[in-house]
Design an enzyme around this catalytic site. Structure first.
Site, PDB file in Angstrom:
ATOM      1  CG  ASP A 128      32.083  40.403  36.745  1.00  0.00           C
ATOM      2  OD1 ASP A 128      31.347  39.752  37.511  1.00  0.00           O
ATOM      3  OD2 ASP A 128      32.536  41.525  37.024  1.00  0.00           O
TER       4      ASP A 128
ATOM      5  CE  LYS B 128      25.859  42.048  42.742  1.00  0.00           C
ATOM      6  NZ  LYS B 128      25.830  42.997  43.860  1.00  0.00           N
TER       7      LYS B 128
ATOM      8  CE1 TYR C 187      32.289  49.144  40.148  1.00  0.00           C
ATOM      9  CE2 TYR C 187      30.916  47.320  40.869  1.00  0.00           C
ATOM     10  CZ  TYR C 187      31.807  48.343  41.156  1.00  0.00           C
ATOM     11  OH  TYR C 187      32.206  48.555  42.442  1.00  0.00           O
TER      12      TYR C 187
END
Length: 445
Positions: A235, A264, A143
């Protein structure tokens, strides 16, 4: 537990918010999501006053927990009191970038953006502009945010958009391969190597059940991209400053990508994203190069204060020793419970990540990794443990979602919204939280 207020709020939300939520995964819990009123250390209190041990932690950004230490809270309040934002540079942006560049192996220069999706979108555009090529390679079930170039399903032979609203032409340039399959990705490079701009990969699959890389997989990707003149993009939106500490997952696994995307934790709980990498690549971004990238809220001063102070506090106060220690206690305790009560299931995670996957294969737990599946070839269950997202999806997903998670919720334990999302340990969690959680797992399994 009484959940009437959450139910009523969801009923109201359905009239004014699409699906009653602002991010699709939040609607996953059945029959309706839990509405949160406030956070407290490693806990949250819902709209009905129920208190839970919280292992969602904002889906990862809250390394320190819901109660921010005084230096972090003071920095955020001070910056907020000086005006919310300016649309001009601040010293904080420079200091934050300097901190990241000092600690993360791949980072020489940075560009701050506003979300993980924006970071990966910009990184793919940068790779294409830098190499002059169009194709990208991604992992099936990986993702990388809600962006057109990676919302692709299928394989190297047949593929298409995984969402309505994306032209089929986008999928022509994106080649999905199974995570941990060296043969598959090697064949793709043999066929398309001269046209591949980058490989975009999570260090471990963190949005599909937490799947560790098999030994040598990332080294293979590094070699293939080097030989083909393509870029390797990691990522680290989820793993950044959580797995591998301040050096991120790339320091843990010993592989240095060309570009890294962040989100995040790097924003300390506020909206953020970032792209970091080698100077010669990063300077392909405008205003130095020709790859356009800009954003009104990029480098937002409140976010910069929260992110920098969070990382500095983690560096100075043994935060990683605490969260990783509790993560190990959870995984070791869960391994014992699973071995006794559900030997077909698999405990996964590393550092401050943990999860129990409701896998269907494997006759025994003897010899399984006590600290979460490490893809150890010498483990008795090596062939049975999930190697990619498809393996995770073949598990008893609906049992986890519809039977197990609600039971844990009623026992005061808040787990991720579905079987696939990671669960996170924070500095605000305690050993008592761990013991209470393990007891709830014993009861539920």
């Amino acid at each position: 537990m009484n959940h009437e207020t959450s139910r009523d709020l969801y009923d109201r939300a359905l009239d004014v918010l699409v699906g009653g939520v602002n991010s699709s995964v939040r609607a996953a819990p059945q029959p309706y999501p839990t509405f949160v009123r406030k956070g407290d250390g490693g806990h949250v209190v819902d709209a009905d006053g129920n208190r839970y041990v919280d292992w969602v932690m904002g889906l990862g950004p809250l390394l320190l927990g819901h109660d921010l230490p005084e230096p972090v809270q003071a920095a955020i309040q001070r910056r907020t009191s000086e005006g919310p934002m300016y649309g001009m540079p601040t010293e904080l942006e420079v200091e934050h970038a300097e901190f990241v560049a000092r600690h993360v192996p791949s980072v020489e220069m940075l560009r701050f953006v506003n979300s993980g999706t924006e970071a990966t979108t910009s990184a793919v555009r940068l790779a294409r502009g830098y190499t002059g090529r169009d194709k990208i390679v991604v992992m099936q079930s990986g993702y990388h945010g809600a962006q057109e170039s990676t919302l692709v399903e299928g394989d190297r032979e047949e593929r298409g958009p995984s969402s309505a609203g994306i032209p089929a032409e986008f999928a022509e340039h994106t080649i999905p391969v199974p995570f941990n399959d060296e043969d598959a990705v090697t064949e793709v490079f043999e066929e398309h190597g001269d046209d591949i701009a980058c490989v975009l990969v999570e260090p471990l699959l963190a949005n599909k059940g937490i799947v560790e890389p098999v030994d040598g997989y990332h080294e293979t990707l590094r070699d293939l991209t080097d030989d083909a003149g393509a870029l390797l993009i990691w990522d680290e939106v989820i793993t950044g400053f959580r797995v591998g500490g301040l050096g991120c997952a790339q320091s843990k696994y010993g592989v240095t990508p060309d570009l890294t995307t962040f989100g995040k934790i790097i924003g300390g709980g506020f909206p953020v994203g970032a792209i970091g990498g080698r100077t010669d690549i990063m300077e392909a971004f405008t205003p130095v190069g020709d790859v356009f990238q800009a954003g009104t809220f990029s480098g937002h001063p409140v976010t910069m204060a929260a992110g920098l102070e969070t990382l500095q506090y983690a560096a100075e106060n043994d935060v990683y020793e605490h969260v990783n220690g509790l993560g190990r206690k959870l995984r070791e305790g869960l391994s014992e419970i699973v071995a006794d009560q559900a030997p077909e299931y698999t405990v996964v995670g590393t550092d401050s990540l943990f999860k129990v996957l409701f896998t269907r294969r494997g006759d025994a737990q003897s010899g399984a990794c006590a600290d979460g599946c490490e893809q150890d070839p010498d483990c008795d269950r090596f062939d049975a443990c999930p190697k990619n997202g498809a393996d995770v999806a073949r598990g008893a997903v609906e049992r986890w979602n519809r039977v197990f998670r609600p039971q844990m919720l009623d026992d005061g334990i808040l787990l991720s919204q579905n079987q696939f999302e990671s669960q996170f340990v924070a500095y605000g969690h305690t050993e008592e939280d761990v013991e209470r959680t393990l007891e709830a797992y014993r009861n539920a399994l």
